[in-house]
Design a protein around this motif. Sequence first.
Motif, PDB file in Angstrom:
ATOM      1  N   ALA A 193     125.257  48.994  62.544  1.00 40.31           N
ATOM      2  CA  ALA A 193     125.142  47.543  62.750  1.00 40.31           C
ATOM      3  C   ALA A 193     125.000  46.911  61.377  1.00 40.31           C
ATOM      4  O   ALA A 193     124.349  47.484  60.494  1.00 40.31           O
ATOM      5  CB  ALA A 193     123.926  47.227  63.603  1.00 40.31           C
ATOM      6  N   GLU A 194     125.616  45.738  61.174  1.00 45.09           N
ATOM      7  CA  GLU A 194     125.589  45.138  59.836  1.00 45.09           C
ATOM      8  C   GLU A 194     124.401  44.223  59.592  1.00 45.09           C
ATOM      9  O   GLU A 194     124.225  43.728  58.498  1.00 45.09           O
ATOM     10  CB  GLU A 194     126.909  44.432  59.509  1.00 45.09           C
ATOM     11  N   ASN A 195     123.583  44.005  60.620  1.00 40.08           N
ATOM     12  CA  ASN A 195     122.360  43.228  60.396  1.00 40.08           C
ATOM     13  C   ASN A 195     121.381  43.448  61.545  1.00 40.08           C
ATOM     14  O   ASN A 195     121.717  44.077  62.555  1.00 40.08           O
ATOM     15  CB  ASN A 195     122.682  41.727  60.212  1.00 40.08           C
ATOM     16  N   GLY A 196     120.178  42.912  61.376  1.00 38.37           N
ATOM     17  CA  GLY A 196     119.115  43.102  62.349  1.00 38.37           C
ATOM     18  C   GLY A 196     119.434  42.529  63.715  1.00 38.37           C
ATOM     19  O   GLY A 196     119.126  43.126  64.741  1.00 38.37           O
ATOM     20  N   ASP A 235     122.742  66.821  73.359  1.00 41.88           N
ATOM     21  CA  ASP A 235     122.148  67.746  72.385  1.00 41.88           C
ATOM     22  C   ASP A 235     122.158  67.163  70.972  1.00 41.88           C
ATOM     23  O   ASP A 235     121.573  67.712  70.061  1.00 41.88           O
ATOM     24  CB  ASP A 235     122.926  69.069  72.363  1.00 41.88           C
ATOM     25  N   VAL A 236     122.896  66.089  70.805  1.00 38.45           N
ATOM     26  CA  VAL A 236     123.085  65.532  69.464  1.00 38.45           C
ATOM     27  C   VAL A 236     122.288  64.251  69.317  1.00 38.45           C
ATOM     28  O   VAL A 236     122.447  63.332  70.103  1.00 38.45           O
ATOM     29  CB  VAL A 236     124.586  65.244  69.223  1.00 38.45           C
ATOM     30  N   PRO A 237     121.401  64.177  68.315  1.00 39.43           N
ATOM     31  CA  PRO A 237     120.627  62.940  68.153  1.00 39.43           C
ATOM     32  C   PRO A 237     121.534  61.760  67.837  1.00 39.43           C
ATOM     33  O   PRO A 237     122.493  61.898  67.080  1.00 39.43           O
ATOM     34  CB  PRO A 237     119.704  63.236  66.972  1.00 39.43           C
ATOM     35  N   HIS A 238     121.213  60.639  68.422  1.00 39.09           N
ATOM     36  CA  HIS A 238     121.986  59.409  68.204  1.00 39.09           C
ATOM     37  C   HIS A 238     121.164  58.485  67.315  1.00 39.09           C
ATOM     38  O   HIS A 238     120.046  58.130  67.658  1.00 39.09           O
ATOM     39  CB  HIS A 238     122.266  58.761  69.562  1.00 39.09           C
ATOM     40  N   VAL A 239     121.727  58.121  66.177  1.00 35.82           N
ATOM     41  CA  VAL A 239     121.014  57.297  65.205  1.00 35.82           C
ATOM     42  C   VAL A 239     121.706  55.947  65.068  1.00 35.82           C
ATOM     43  O   VAL A 239     122.923  55.876  64.930  1.00 35.82           O
ATOM     44  CB  VAL A 239     120.957  58.002  63.823  1.00 35.82           C
ATOM     45  N   LEU A 240     120.910  54.886  65.118  1.00 25.96           N
ATOM     46  CA  LEU A 240     121.422  53.541  64.861  1.00 25.96           C
ATOM     47  C   LEU A 240     121.133  53.218  63.404  1.00 25.96           C
ATOM     48  O   LEU A 240     119.968  53.202  62.986  1.00 25.96           O
ATOM     49  CB  LEU A 240     120.733  52.526  65.787  1.00 25.96           C
ATOM     50  N   ASN A 245     125.196  46.114  53.719  1.00 29.13           N
ATOM     51  CA  ASN A 245     126.166  46.525  52.710  1.00 29.13           C
ATOM     52  C   ASN A 245     127.110  47.574  53.301  1.00 29.13           C
ATOM     53  O   ASN A 245     126.680  48.650  53.708  1.00 29.13           O
ATOM     54  CB  ASN A 245     125.409  47.095  51.507  1.00 29.13           C
ATOM     55  N   LEU A 246     128.386  47.255  53.327  1.00 28.67           N
ATOM     56  CA  LEU A 246     129.378  48.130  53.960  1.00 28.67           C
ATOM     57  C   LEU A 246     129.404  49.522  53.327  1.00 28.67           C
ATOM     58  O   LEU A 246     129.454  50.538  54.021  1.00 28.67           O
ATOM     59  CB  LEU A 246     130.770  47.493  53.880  1.00 28.67           C
ATOM     60  N   ILE A 247     129.344  49.581  52.007  1.00 30.48           N
ATOM     61  CA  ILE A 247     129.422  50.872  51.312  1.00 30.48           C
ATOM     62  C   ILE A 247     128.203  51.732  51.657  1.00 30.48           C
ATOM     63  O   ILE A 247     128.325  52.915  51.963  1.00 30.48           O
ATOM     64  CB  ILE A 247     129.565  50.661  49.790  1.00 30.48           C
ATOM     65  N   ASP A 248     127.030  51.108  51.628  1.00 31.92           N
ATOM     66  CA  ASP A 248     125.803  51.832  51.996  1.00 31.92           C
ATOM     67  C   ASP A 248     125.884  52.322  53.440  1.00 31.92           C
ATOM     68  O   ASP A 248     125.475  53.432  53.765  1.00 31.92           O
ATOM     69  CB  ASP A 248     124.567  50.932  51.858  1.00 31.92           C
ATOM     70  N   ARG A 249     126.412  51.451  54.306  1.00 33.16           N
ATOM     71  CA  ARG A 249     126.511  51.779  55.729  1.00 33.16           C
ATOM     72  C   ARG A 249     127.427  52.982  55.939  1.00 33.16           C
ATOM     73  O   ARG A 249     127.120  53.889  56.694  1.00 33.16           O
ATOM     74  CB  ARG A 249     127.043  50.555  56.479  1.00 33.16           C
ATOM     75  N   LYS A 250     128.555  52.980  55.229  1.00 37.99           N
ATOM     76  CA  LYS A 250     129.511  54.093  55.334  1.00 37.99           C
ATOM     77  C   LYS A 250     128.878  55.385  54.817  1.00 37.99           C
ATOM     78  O   LYS A 250     129.084  56.456  55.381  1.00 37.99           O
ATOM     79  CB  LYS A 250     130.788  53.786  54.533  1.00 37.99           C
ATOM     80  N   LEU A 251     128.121  55.272  53.731  1.00 43.08           N
ATOM     81  CA  LEU A 251     127.471  56.447  53.151  1.00 43.08           C
ATOM     82  C   LEU A 251     126.463  57.040  54.137  1.00 43.08           C
ATOM     83  O   LEU A 251     126.460  58.249  54.384  1.00 43.08           O
ATOM     84  CB  LEU A 251     126.766  56.073  51.837  1.00 43.08           C
TER      85      LEU A 251
END
Length: 144
Positions: free
Chosen positions: A40-43, A9-14, A19-25
């Motif tokens: 993921a930290e890169n393509g 029921d919960v959408p899963h987003v990749l 940037n670690l800070i952006d990723r955490k945000l």
Amino acid sequence: MSMEYHEEDVPHVLAVDDNLIDRKLIEKLLKTSSCRVTTAENGMRALEYLGLRENHQEDHFNGNVLKVNMIITDYCMPGMTGYELLQKIKESSVLKDVPVVIMSSENIQTRINECLEKGAQTFMLKPLKLSDVKKLRHQLTNVN
């Protein structure tokens, strides 16, 4: 990692950002909007997770593909840009229908147009706000 709610029921987003800070945000905003998040930290890492690595074709897919409802990626990343990641996803017969959101801290119209022409769902300016993510969450609910 057992989740109490029904995962289907919960959408899963990749979420892909070097940037670690952006990723955490992004992860925090998505979780606040009741999404399950994989980062993921890169393509290349994103493609590996999706089972779409450079030297393997579509017969090497793993089960993760079916579980990802949306991919959100930064545009500027070393090694592989968000645009290149978008191209790879849209060229894949299995992944092409997964919505891809591109985000960037630079508001460059030609870049935005390029991404939208390649099939990006939408283009968002960083830093993302909760209202942006809620909008995406709403789109996901309407898609499924």
